[in-house]
Design an enzyme around this catalytic site. Sequence first.
Site, short mmCIF file in Angstrom:
data_model
loop_
_atom_site.label_atom_id
_atom_site.label_comp_id
_atom_site.label_asym_id
_atom_site.label_seq_id
_atom_site.Cartn_x
_atom_site.Cartn_y
_atom_site.Cartn_z
N LYS A 174 0.85 -1.20 0.00
CA LYS A 174 0.00 0.00 0.00
C LYS A 174 0.88 1.25 0.00
CE LYS A 174 -2.05 2.65 3.10
NZ LYS A 174 -1.91 3.92 2.37
N GLU A 177 -1.40 7.39 0.25
CA GLU A 177 -2.50 7.94 -0.54
C GLU A 177 -2.08 9.21 -1.29
OE1 GLU A 177 -2.23 7.56 2.65
OE2 GLU A 177 -3.16 9.16 3.84
N GLY A 227 6.89 4.46 8.28
CA GLY A 227 6.06 5.66 8.45
C GLY A 227 6.26 6.23 9.84
N GLY A 228 5.26 6.97 10.31
CA GLY A 228 5.38 7.67 11.59
C GLY A 228 5.32 6.71 12.78
N THR A 231 1.72 5.83 13.97
CA THR A 231 1.07 4.84 13.11
C THR A 231 1.68 3.47 13.37
OG1 THR A 231 1.02 6.60 11.44
CG2 THR A 231 0.28 4.44 10.75
N GLY A 232 3.00 3.43 13.52
CA GLY A 232 3.69 2.16 13.79
C GLY A 232 3.14 1.48 15.03
N GLU A 249 9.82 0.57 10.47
CA GLU A 249 10.83 1.60 10.21
C GLU A 249 10.14 2.93 10.48
OE1 GLU A 249 13.86 0.90 9.46
OE2 GLU A 249 13.69 -1.20 8.92
N CYS A 283 13.35 10.38 7.10
CA CYS A 283 13.30 9.82 8.45
C CYS A 283 14.65 9.97 9.15
CB CYS A 283 12.90 8.37 8.39
SG CYS A 283 13.90 7.44 7.22
N GLU A 384 9.80 14.91 16.11
CA GLU A 384 10.14 14.90 14.69
C GLU A 384 9.26 15.91 13.95
OE1 GLU A 384 8.86 11.52 12.26
OE2 GLU A 384 10.87 11.47 11.40
P1 NAD Z 1 2.29 7.91 8.18
O1 NAD Z 1 2.59 7.05 9.33
O2 NAD Z 1 1.23 8.93 8.30
O3 NAD Z 1 1.83 7.02 6.92
C1 NAD Z 1 2.64 5.98 6.41
C2 NAD Z 1 1.74 4.99 5.71
O4 NAD Z 1 0.87 4.41 6.66
C3 NAD Z 1 0.85 5.58 4.62
O5 NAD Z 1 0.73 4.64 3.57
C4 NAD Z 1 -0.48 5.74 5.34
O6 NAD Z 1 -1.59 5.72 4.47
C5 NAD Z 1 -0.48 4.54 6.24
N1 NAD Z 1 -1.29 4.66 7.45
C6 NAD Z 1 -1.64 5.78 8.13
N2 NAD Z 1 -2.39 5.46 9.22
C7 NAD Z 1 -2.50 4.11 9.22
C8 NAD Z 1 -3.13 3.17 10.10
N3 NAD Z 1 -3.79 3.56 11.19
N4 NAD Z 1 -3.01 1.86 9.81
C9 NAD Z 1 -2.32 1.44 8.73
N5 NAD Z 1 -1.72 2.28 7.86
C10 NAD Z 1 -1.80 3.59 8.11
O7 NAD Z 1 3.65 8.53 7.71
P2 NAD Z 1 3.91 9.55 6.53
O8 NAD Z 1 3.37 10.87 6.95
O9 NAD Z 1 3.43 8.96 5.23
O10 NAD Z 1 5.50 9.54 6.49
C11 NAD Z 1 6.25 10.26 7.38
C12 NAD Z 1 6.80 9.39 8.49
O11 NAD Z 1 7.46 8.25 7.96
C13 NAD Z 1 7.84 10.11 9.32
O12 NAD Z 1 7.60 9.90 10.69
C14 NAD Z 1 9.15 9.43 8.92
O13 NAD Z 1 10.15 9.48 9.89
C15 NAD Z 1 8.71 8.06 8.63
N6 NAD Z 1 9.65 7.38 7.73
C16 NAD Z 1 10.51 6.45 8.27
C17 NAD Z 1 11.44 5.80 7.46
C18 NAD Z 1 12.40 4.77 8.02
O14 NAD Z 1 13.02 4.04 7.25
N7 NAD Z 1 12.58 4.68 9.34
C19 NAD Z 1 11.50 6.11 6.10
C20 NAD Z 1 10.62 7.06 5.58
C21 NAD Z 1 9.69 7.69 6.43
#
Ligand code: NAD
Length: 490
Positions: A174, A177, A227-228, A231-232, A249, A283, A384
């Site tokens: 996925k 969006e 991602g964030g 969310t993780g 990650e 990140c 962050e």
């Molecule tokens: P985000 O967590 O908002 O979204 C990431 C993904 O998760 C998107 O595809 C989103 O649609 C999905 N998502 C959102 N809520 C969800 C839920 N409740 N359940 C399942 N999926 C969900 O992050 P973002 O704003 O897209 O990206 C920024 C973040 O990503 C920053 O915190 C950054 O540090 C992190 N990031 C980390 C790495 C790494 O390798 N450590 C790399 C790139 C980005």
Amino acid sequence: MEPRRMYVDGKWVEAVSGGVRTVYNPASGEPLATVADGDALDADRAVRAARRAFDEPGWSDRPAAERARLLFKLADLIEEQAEGLARLDTLNCGKPIREARYDAADAAGCCRYYAGLVTKPLGQTYAVPDGSVAMVVREPIGVAAQIIPWNYPLLMAAWKLAPALAAGNTCVLKPSEHTPLSALRLAELIEEVGFPPGVVNIVLGDGPRLGAPLAAHPQLDKVAFTGGTATGRSIMKAAAEGIKKVSLELGGKSPNIVFADCDLEPTVEYAMFGIFAGSGQVCSAGSRLLLEESIADRFLDRLVARSSRIKLGPGLNEDTEMGPLITPQHWNRVDGYVRWGLEEGADLVLGGQRPDDPALAGGNFYAPTIFARTRSDMKVVQEEIFGPVLVVQTFKDEDEAVRLANDTVYGLAGAVQTTDLAKAHRVIRRLRAGITWINTYHPTYNEAPWGGYKQSGIGRELGTFGLEAYTEIKQININMTPGPLGWYAG
Ligand code: NAD
């Protein structure tokens, strides 16, 4: 224009609900495309397809060399189409084209790396006491959901798919969006290569409506998320129900430690690259600059002077050095942090606003921003921001540098800048971070593991570790002399 469809079970399909969404060019605010917008029904359809593709004889039983052949072919196609893929990422996520070209080259390299690795020795054999043969084999985990962010749309897709496919898993990817376009182009290349239906599925939609039910789907074996951190956390909770394997990650607030004996001009540029590459939406960004007191003023003067000349613009302009932020909402979030920093008493020495250039008014541009005289108890130092905002602290000695560097909940990356290699090594060993650099900032390699300590994540991607993260470990014990056990008298 027809909405772009998802790729599920080898077919291009609309969302089950018929939903669509518009995606935008962050450099102009103009619409770029409409795409299918899915929900739990689409997650279910895709996971079932991936489950079938895994359970029925086929993908995972193919010899590793055969899976590798397809991945090599995919790498070649990504390379052939690199310019088009890079332009899609630039248009959709705003990054300067020179950054997007690196990503496309890296994505091809990642497929090639795992295609090569999977045919190399992976197991172990043991000398056990009773003359049996004991061995360990690596097997695919099964069906993996892979959820990725918007800052490296193509590269994150490659980091997720390449090791998973090499190891024989099937995938439901996925993309964010906000940035689905390069993943859809990648799906076309995957189709051209001839991966069997259901082995790779690419679903489109947002986090709450699609990502959450996808991560919680009972037929999954693994959830891999980038991602964030918030969310993780929710993904980990969703995965807990079925005891699914997880890789996370997550975010960072990484320190870049500059000692007085550094080579000043290159180090100024590493610091700029550390925070302003990707407009700080990286990140591993070097978002906290720790300066040894005796050079702090001189270093900061040079840093501010050079950073003030960074050329902002649409990423497709070849001379653009920094692009926009991803969305107006994210712009407001970043700006909110800057207002907080001011309220907390940090000293704004550069930026903190939209750039003056009227030609950039339609996009989500934010000027390179530097706060001096910050303290560890400030929100802008702890959280962050994920934008081009650098916070600067000073330190007196090595111990204080290490203490400040480790003083957040994150532990993704960090760097030390000094010409004294013994000191560099001492300090880097004390950093609680998974990705570190000495006398540079940011280079990443498909060969080396990527991931964080503390709340920056669980597990590692890339390198041999990245392949292991998509395998189960099975021990096989073979009795070489079958005969009576003699354990029971009767
Ligand atoms: P985000 O967590 O908002 O979204 C990431 C993904 O998760 C998107 O595809 C989103 O649609 C999905 N998502 C959102 N809520 C969800 C839920 N409740 N359940 C399942 N999926 C969900 O992050 P973002 O704003 O897209 O990206 C920024 C973040 O990503 C920053 O915190 C950054 O540090 C992190 N990031 C980390 C790495 C790494 O390798 N450590 C790399 C790139 C980005």
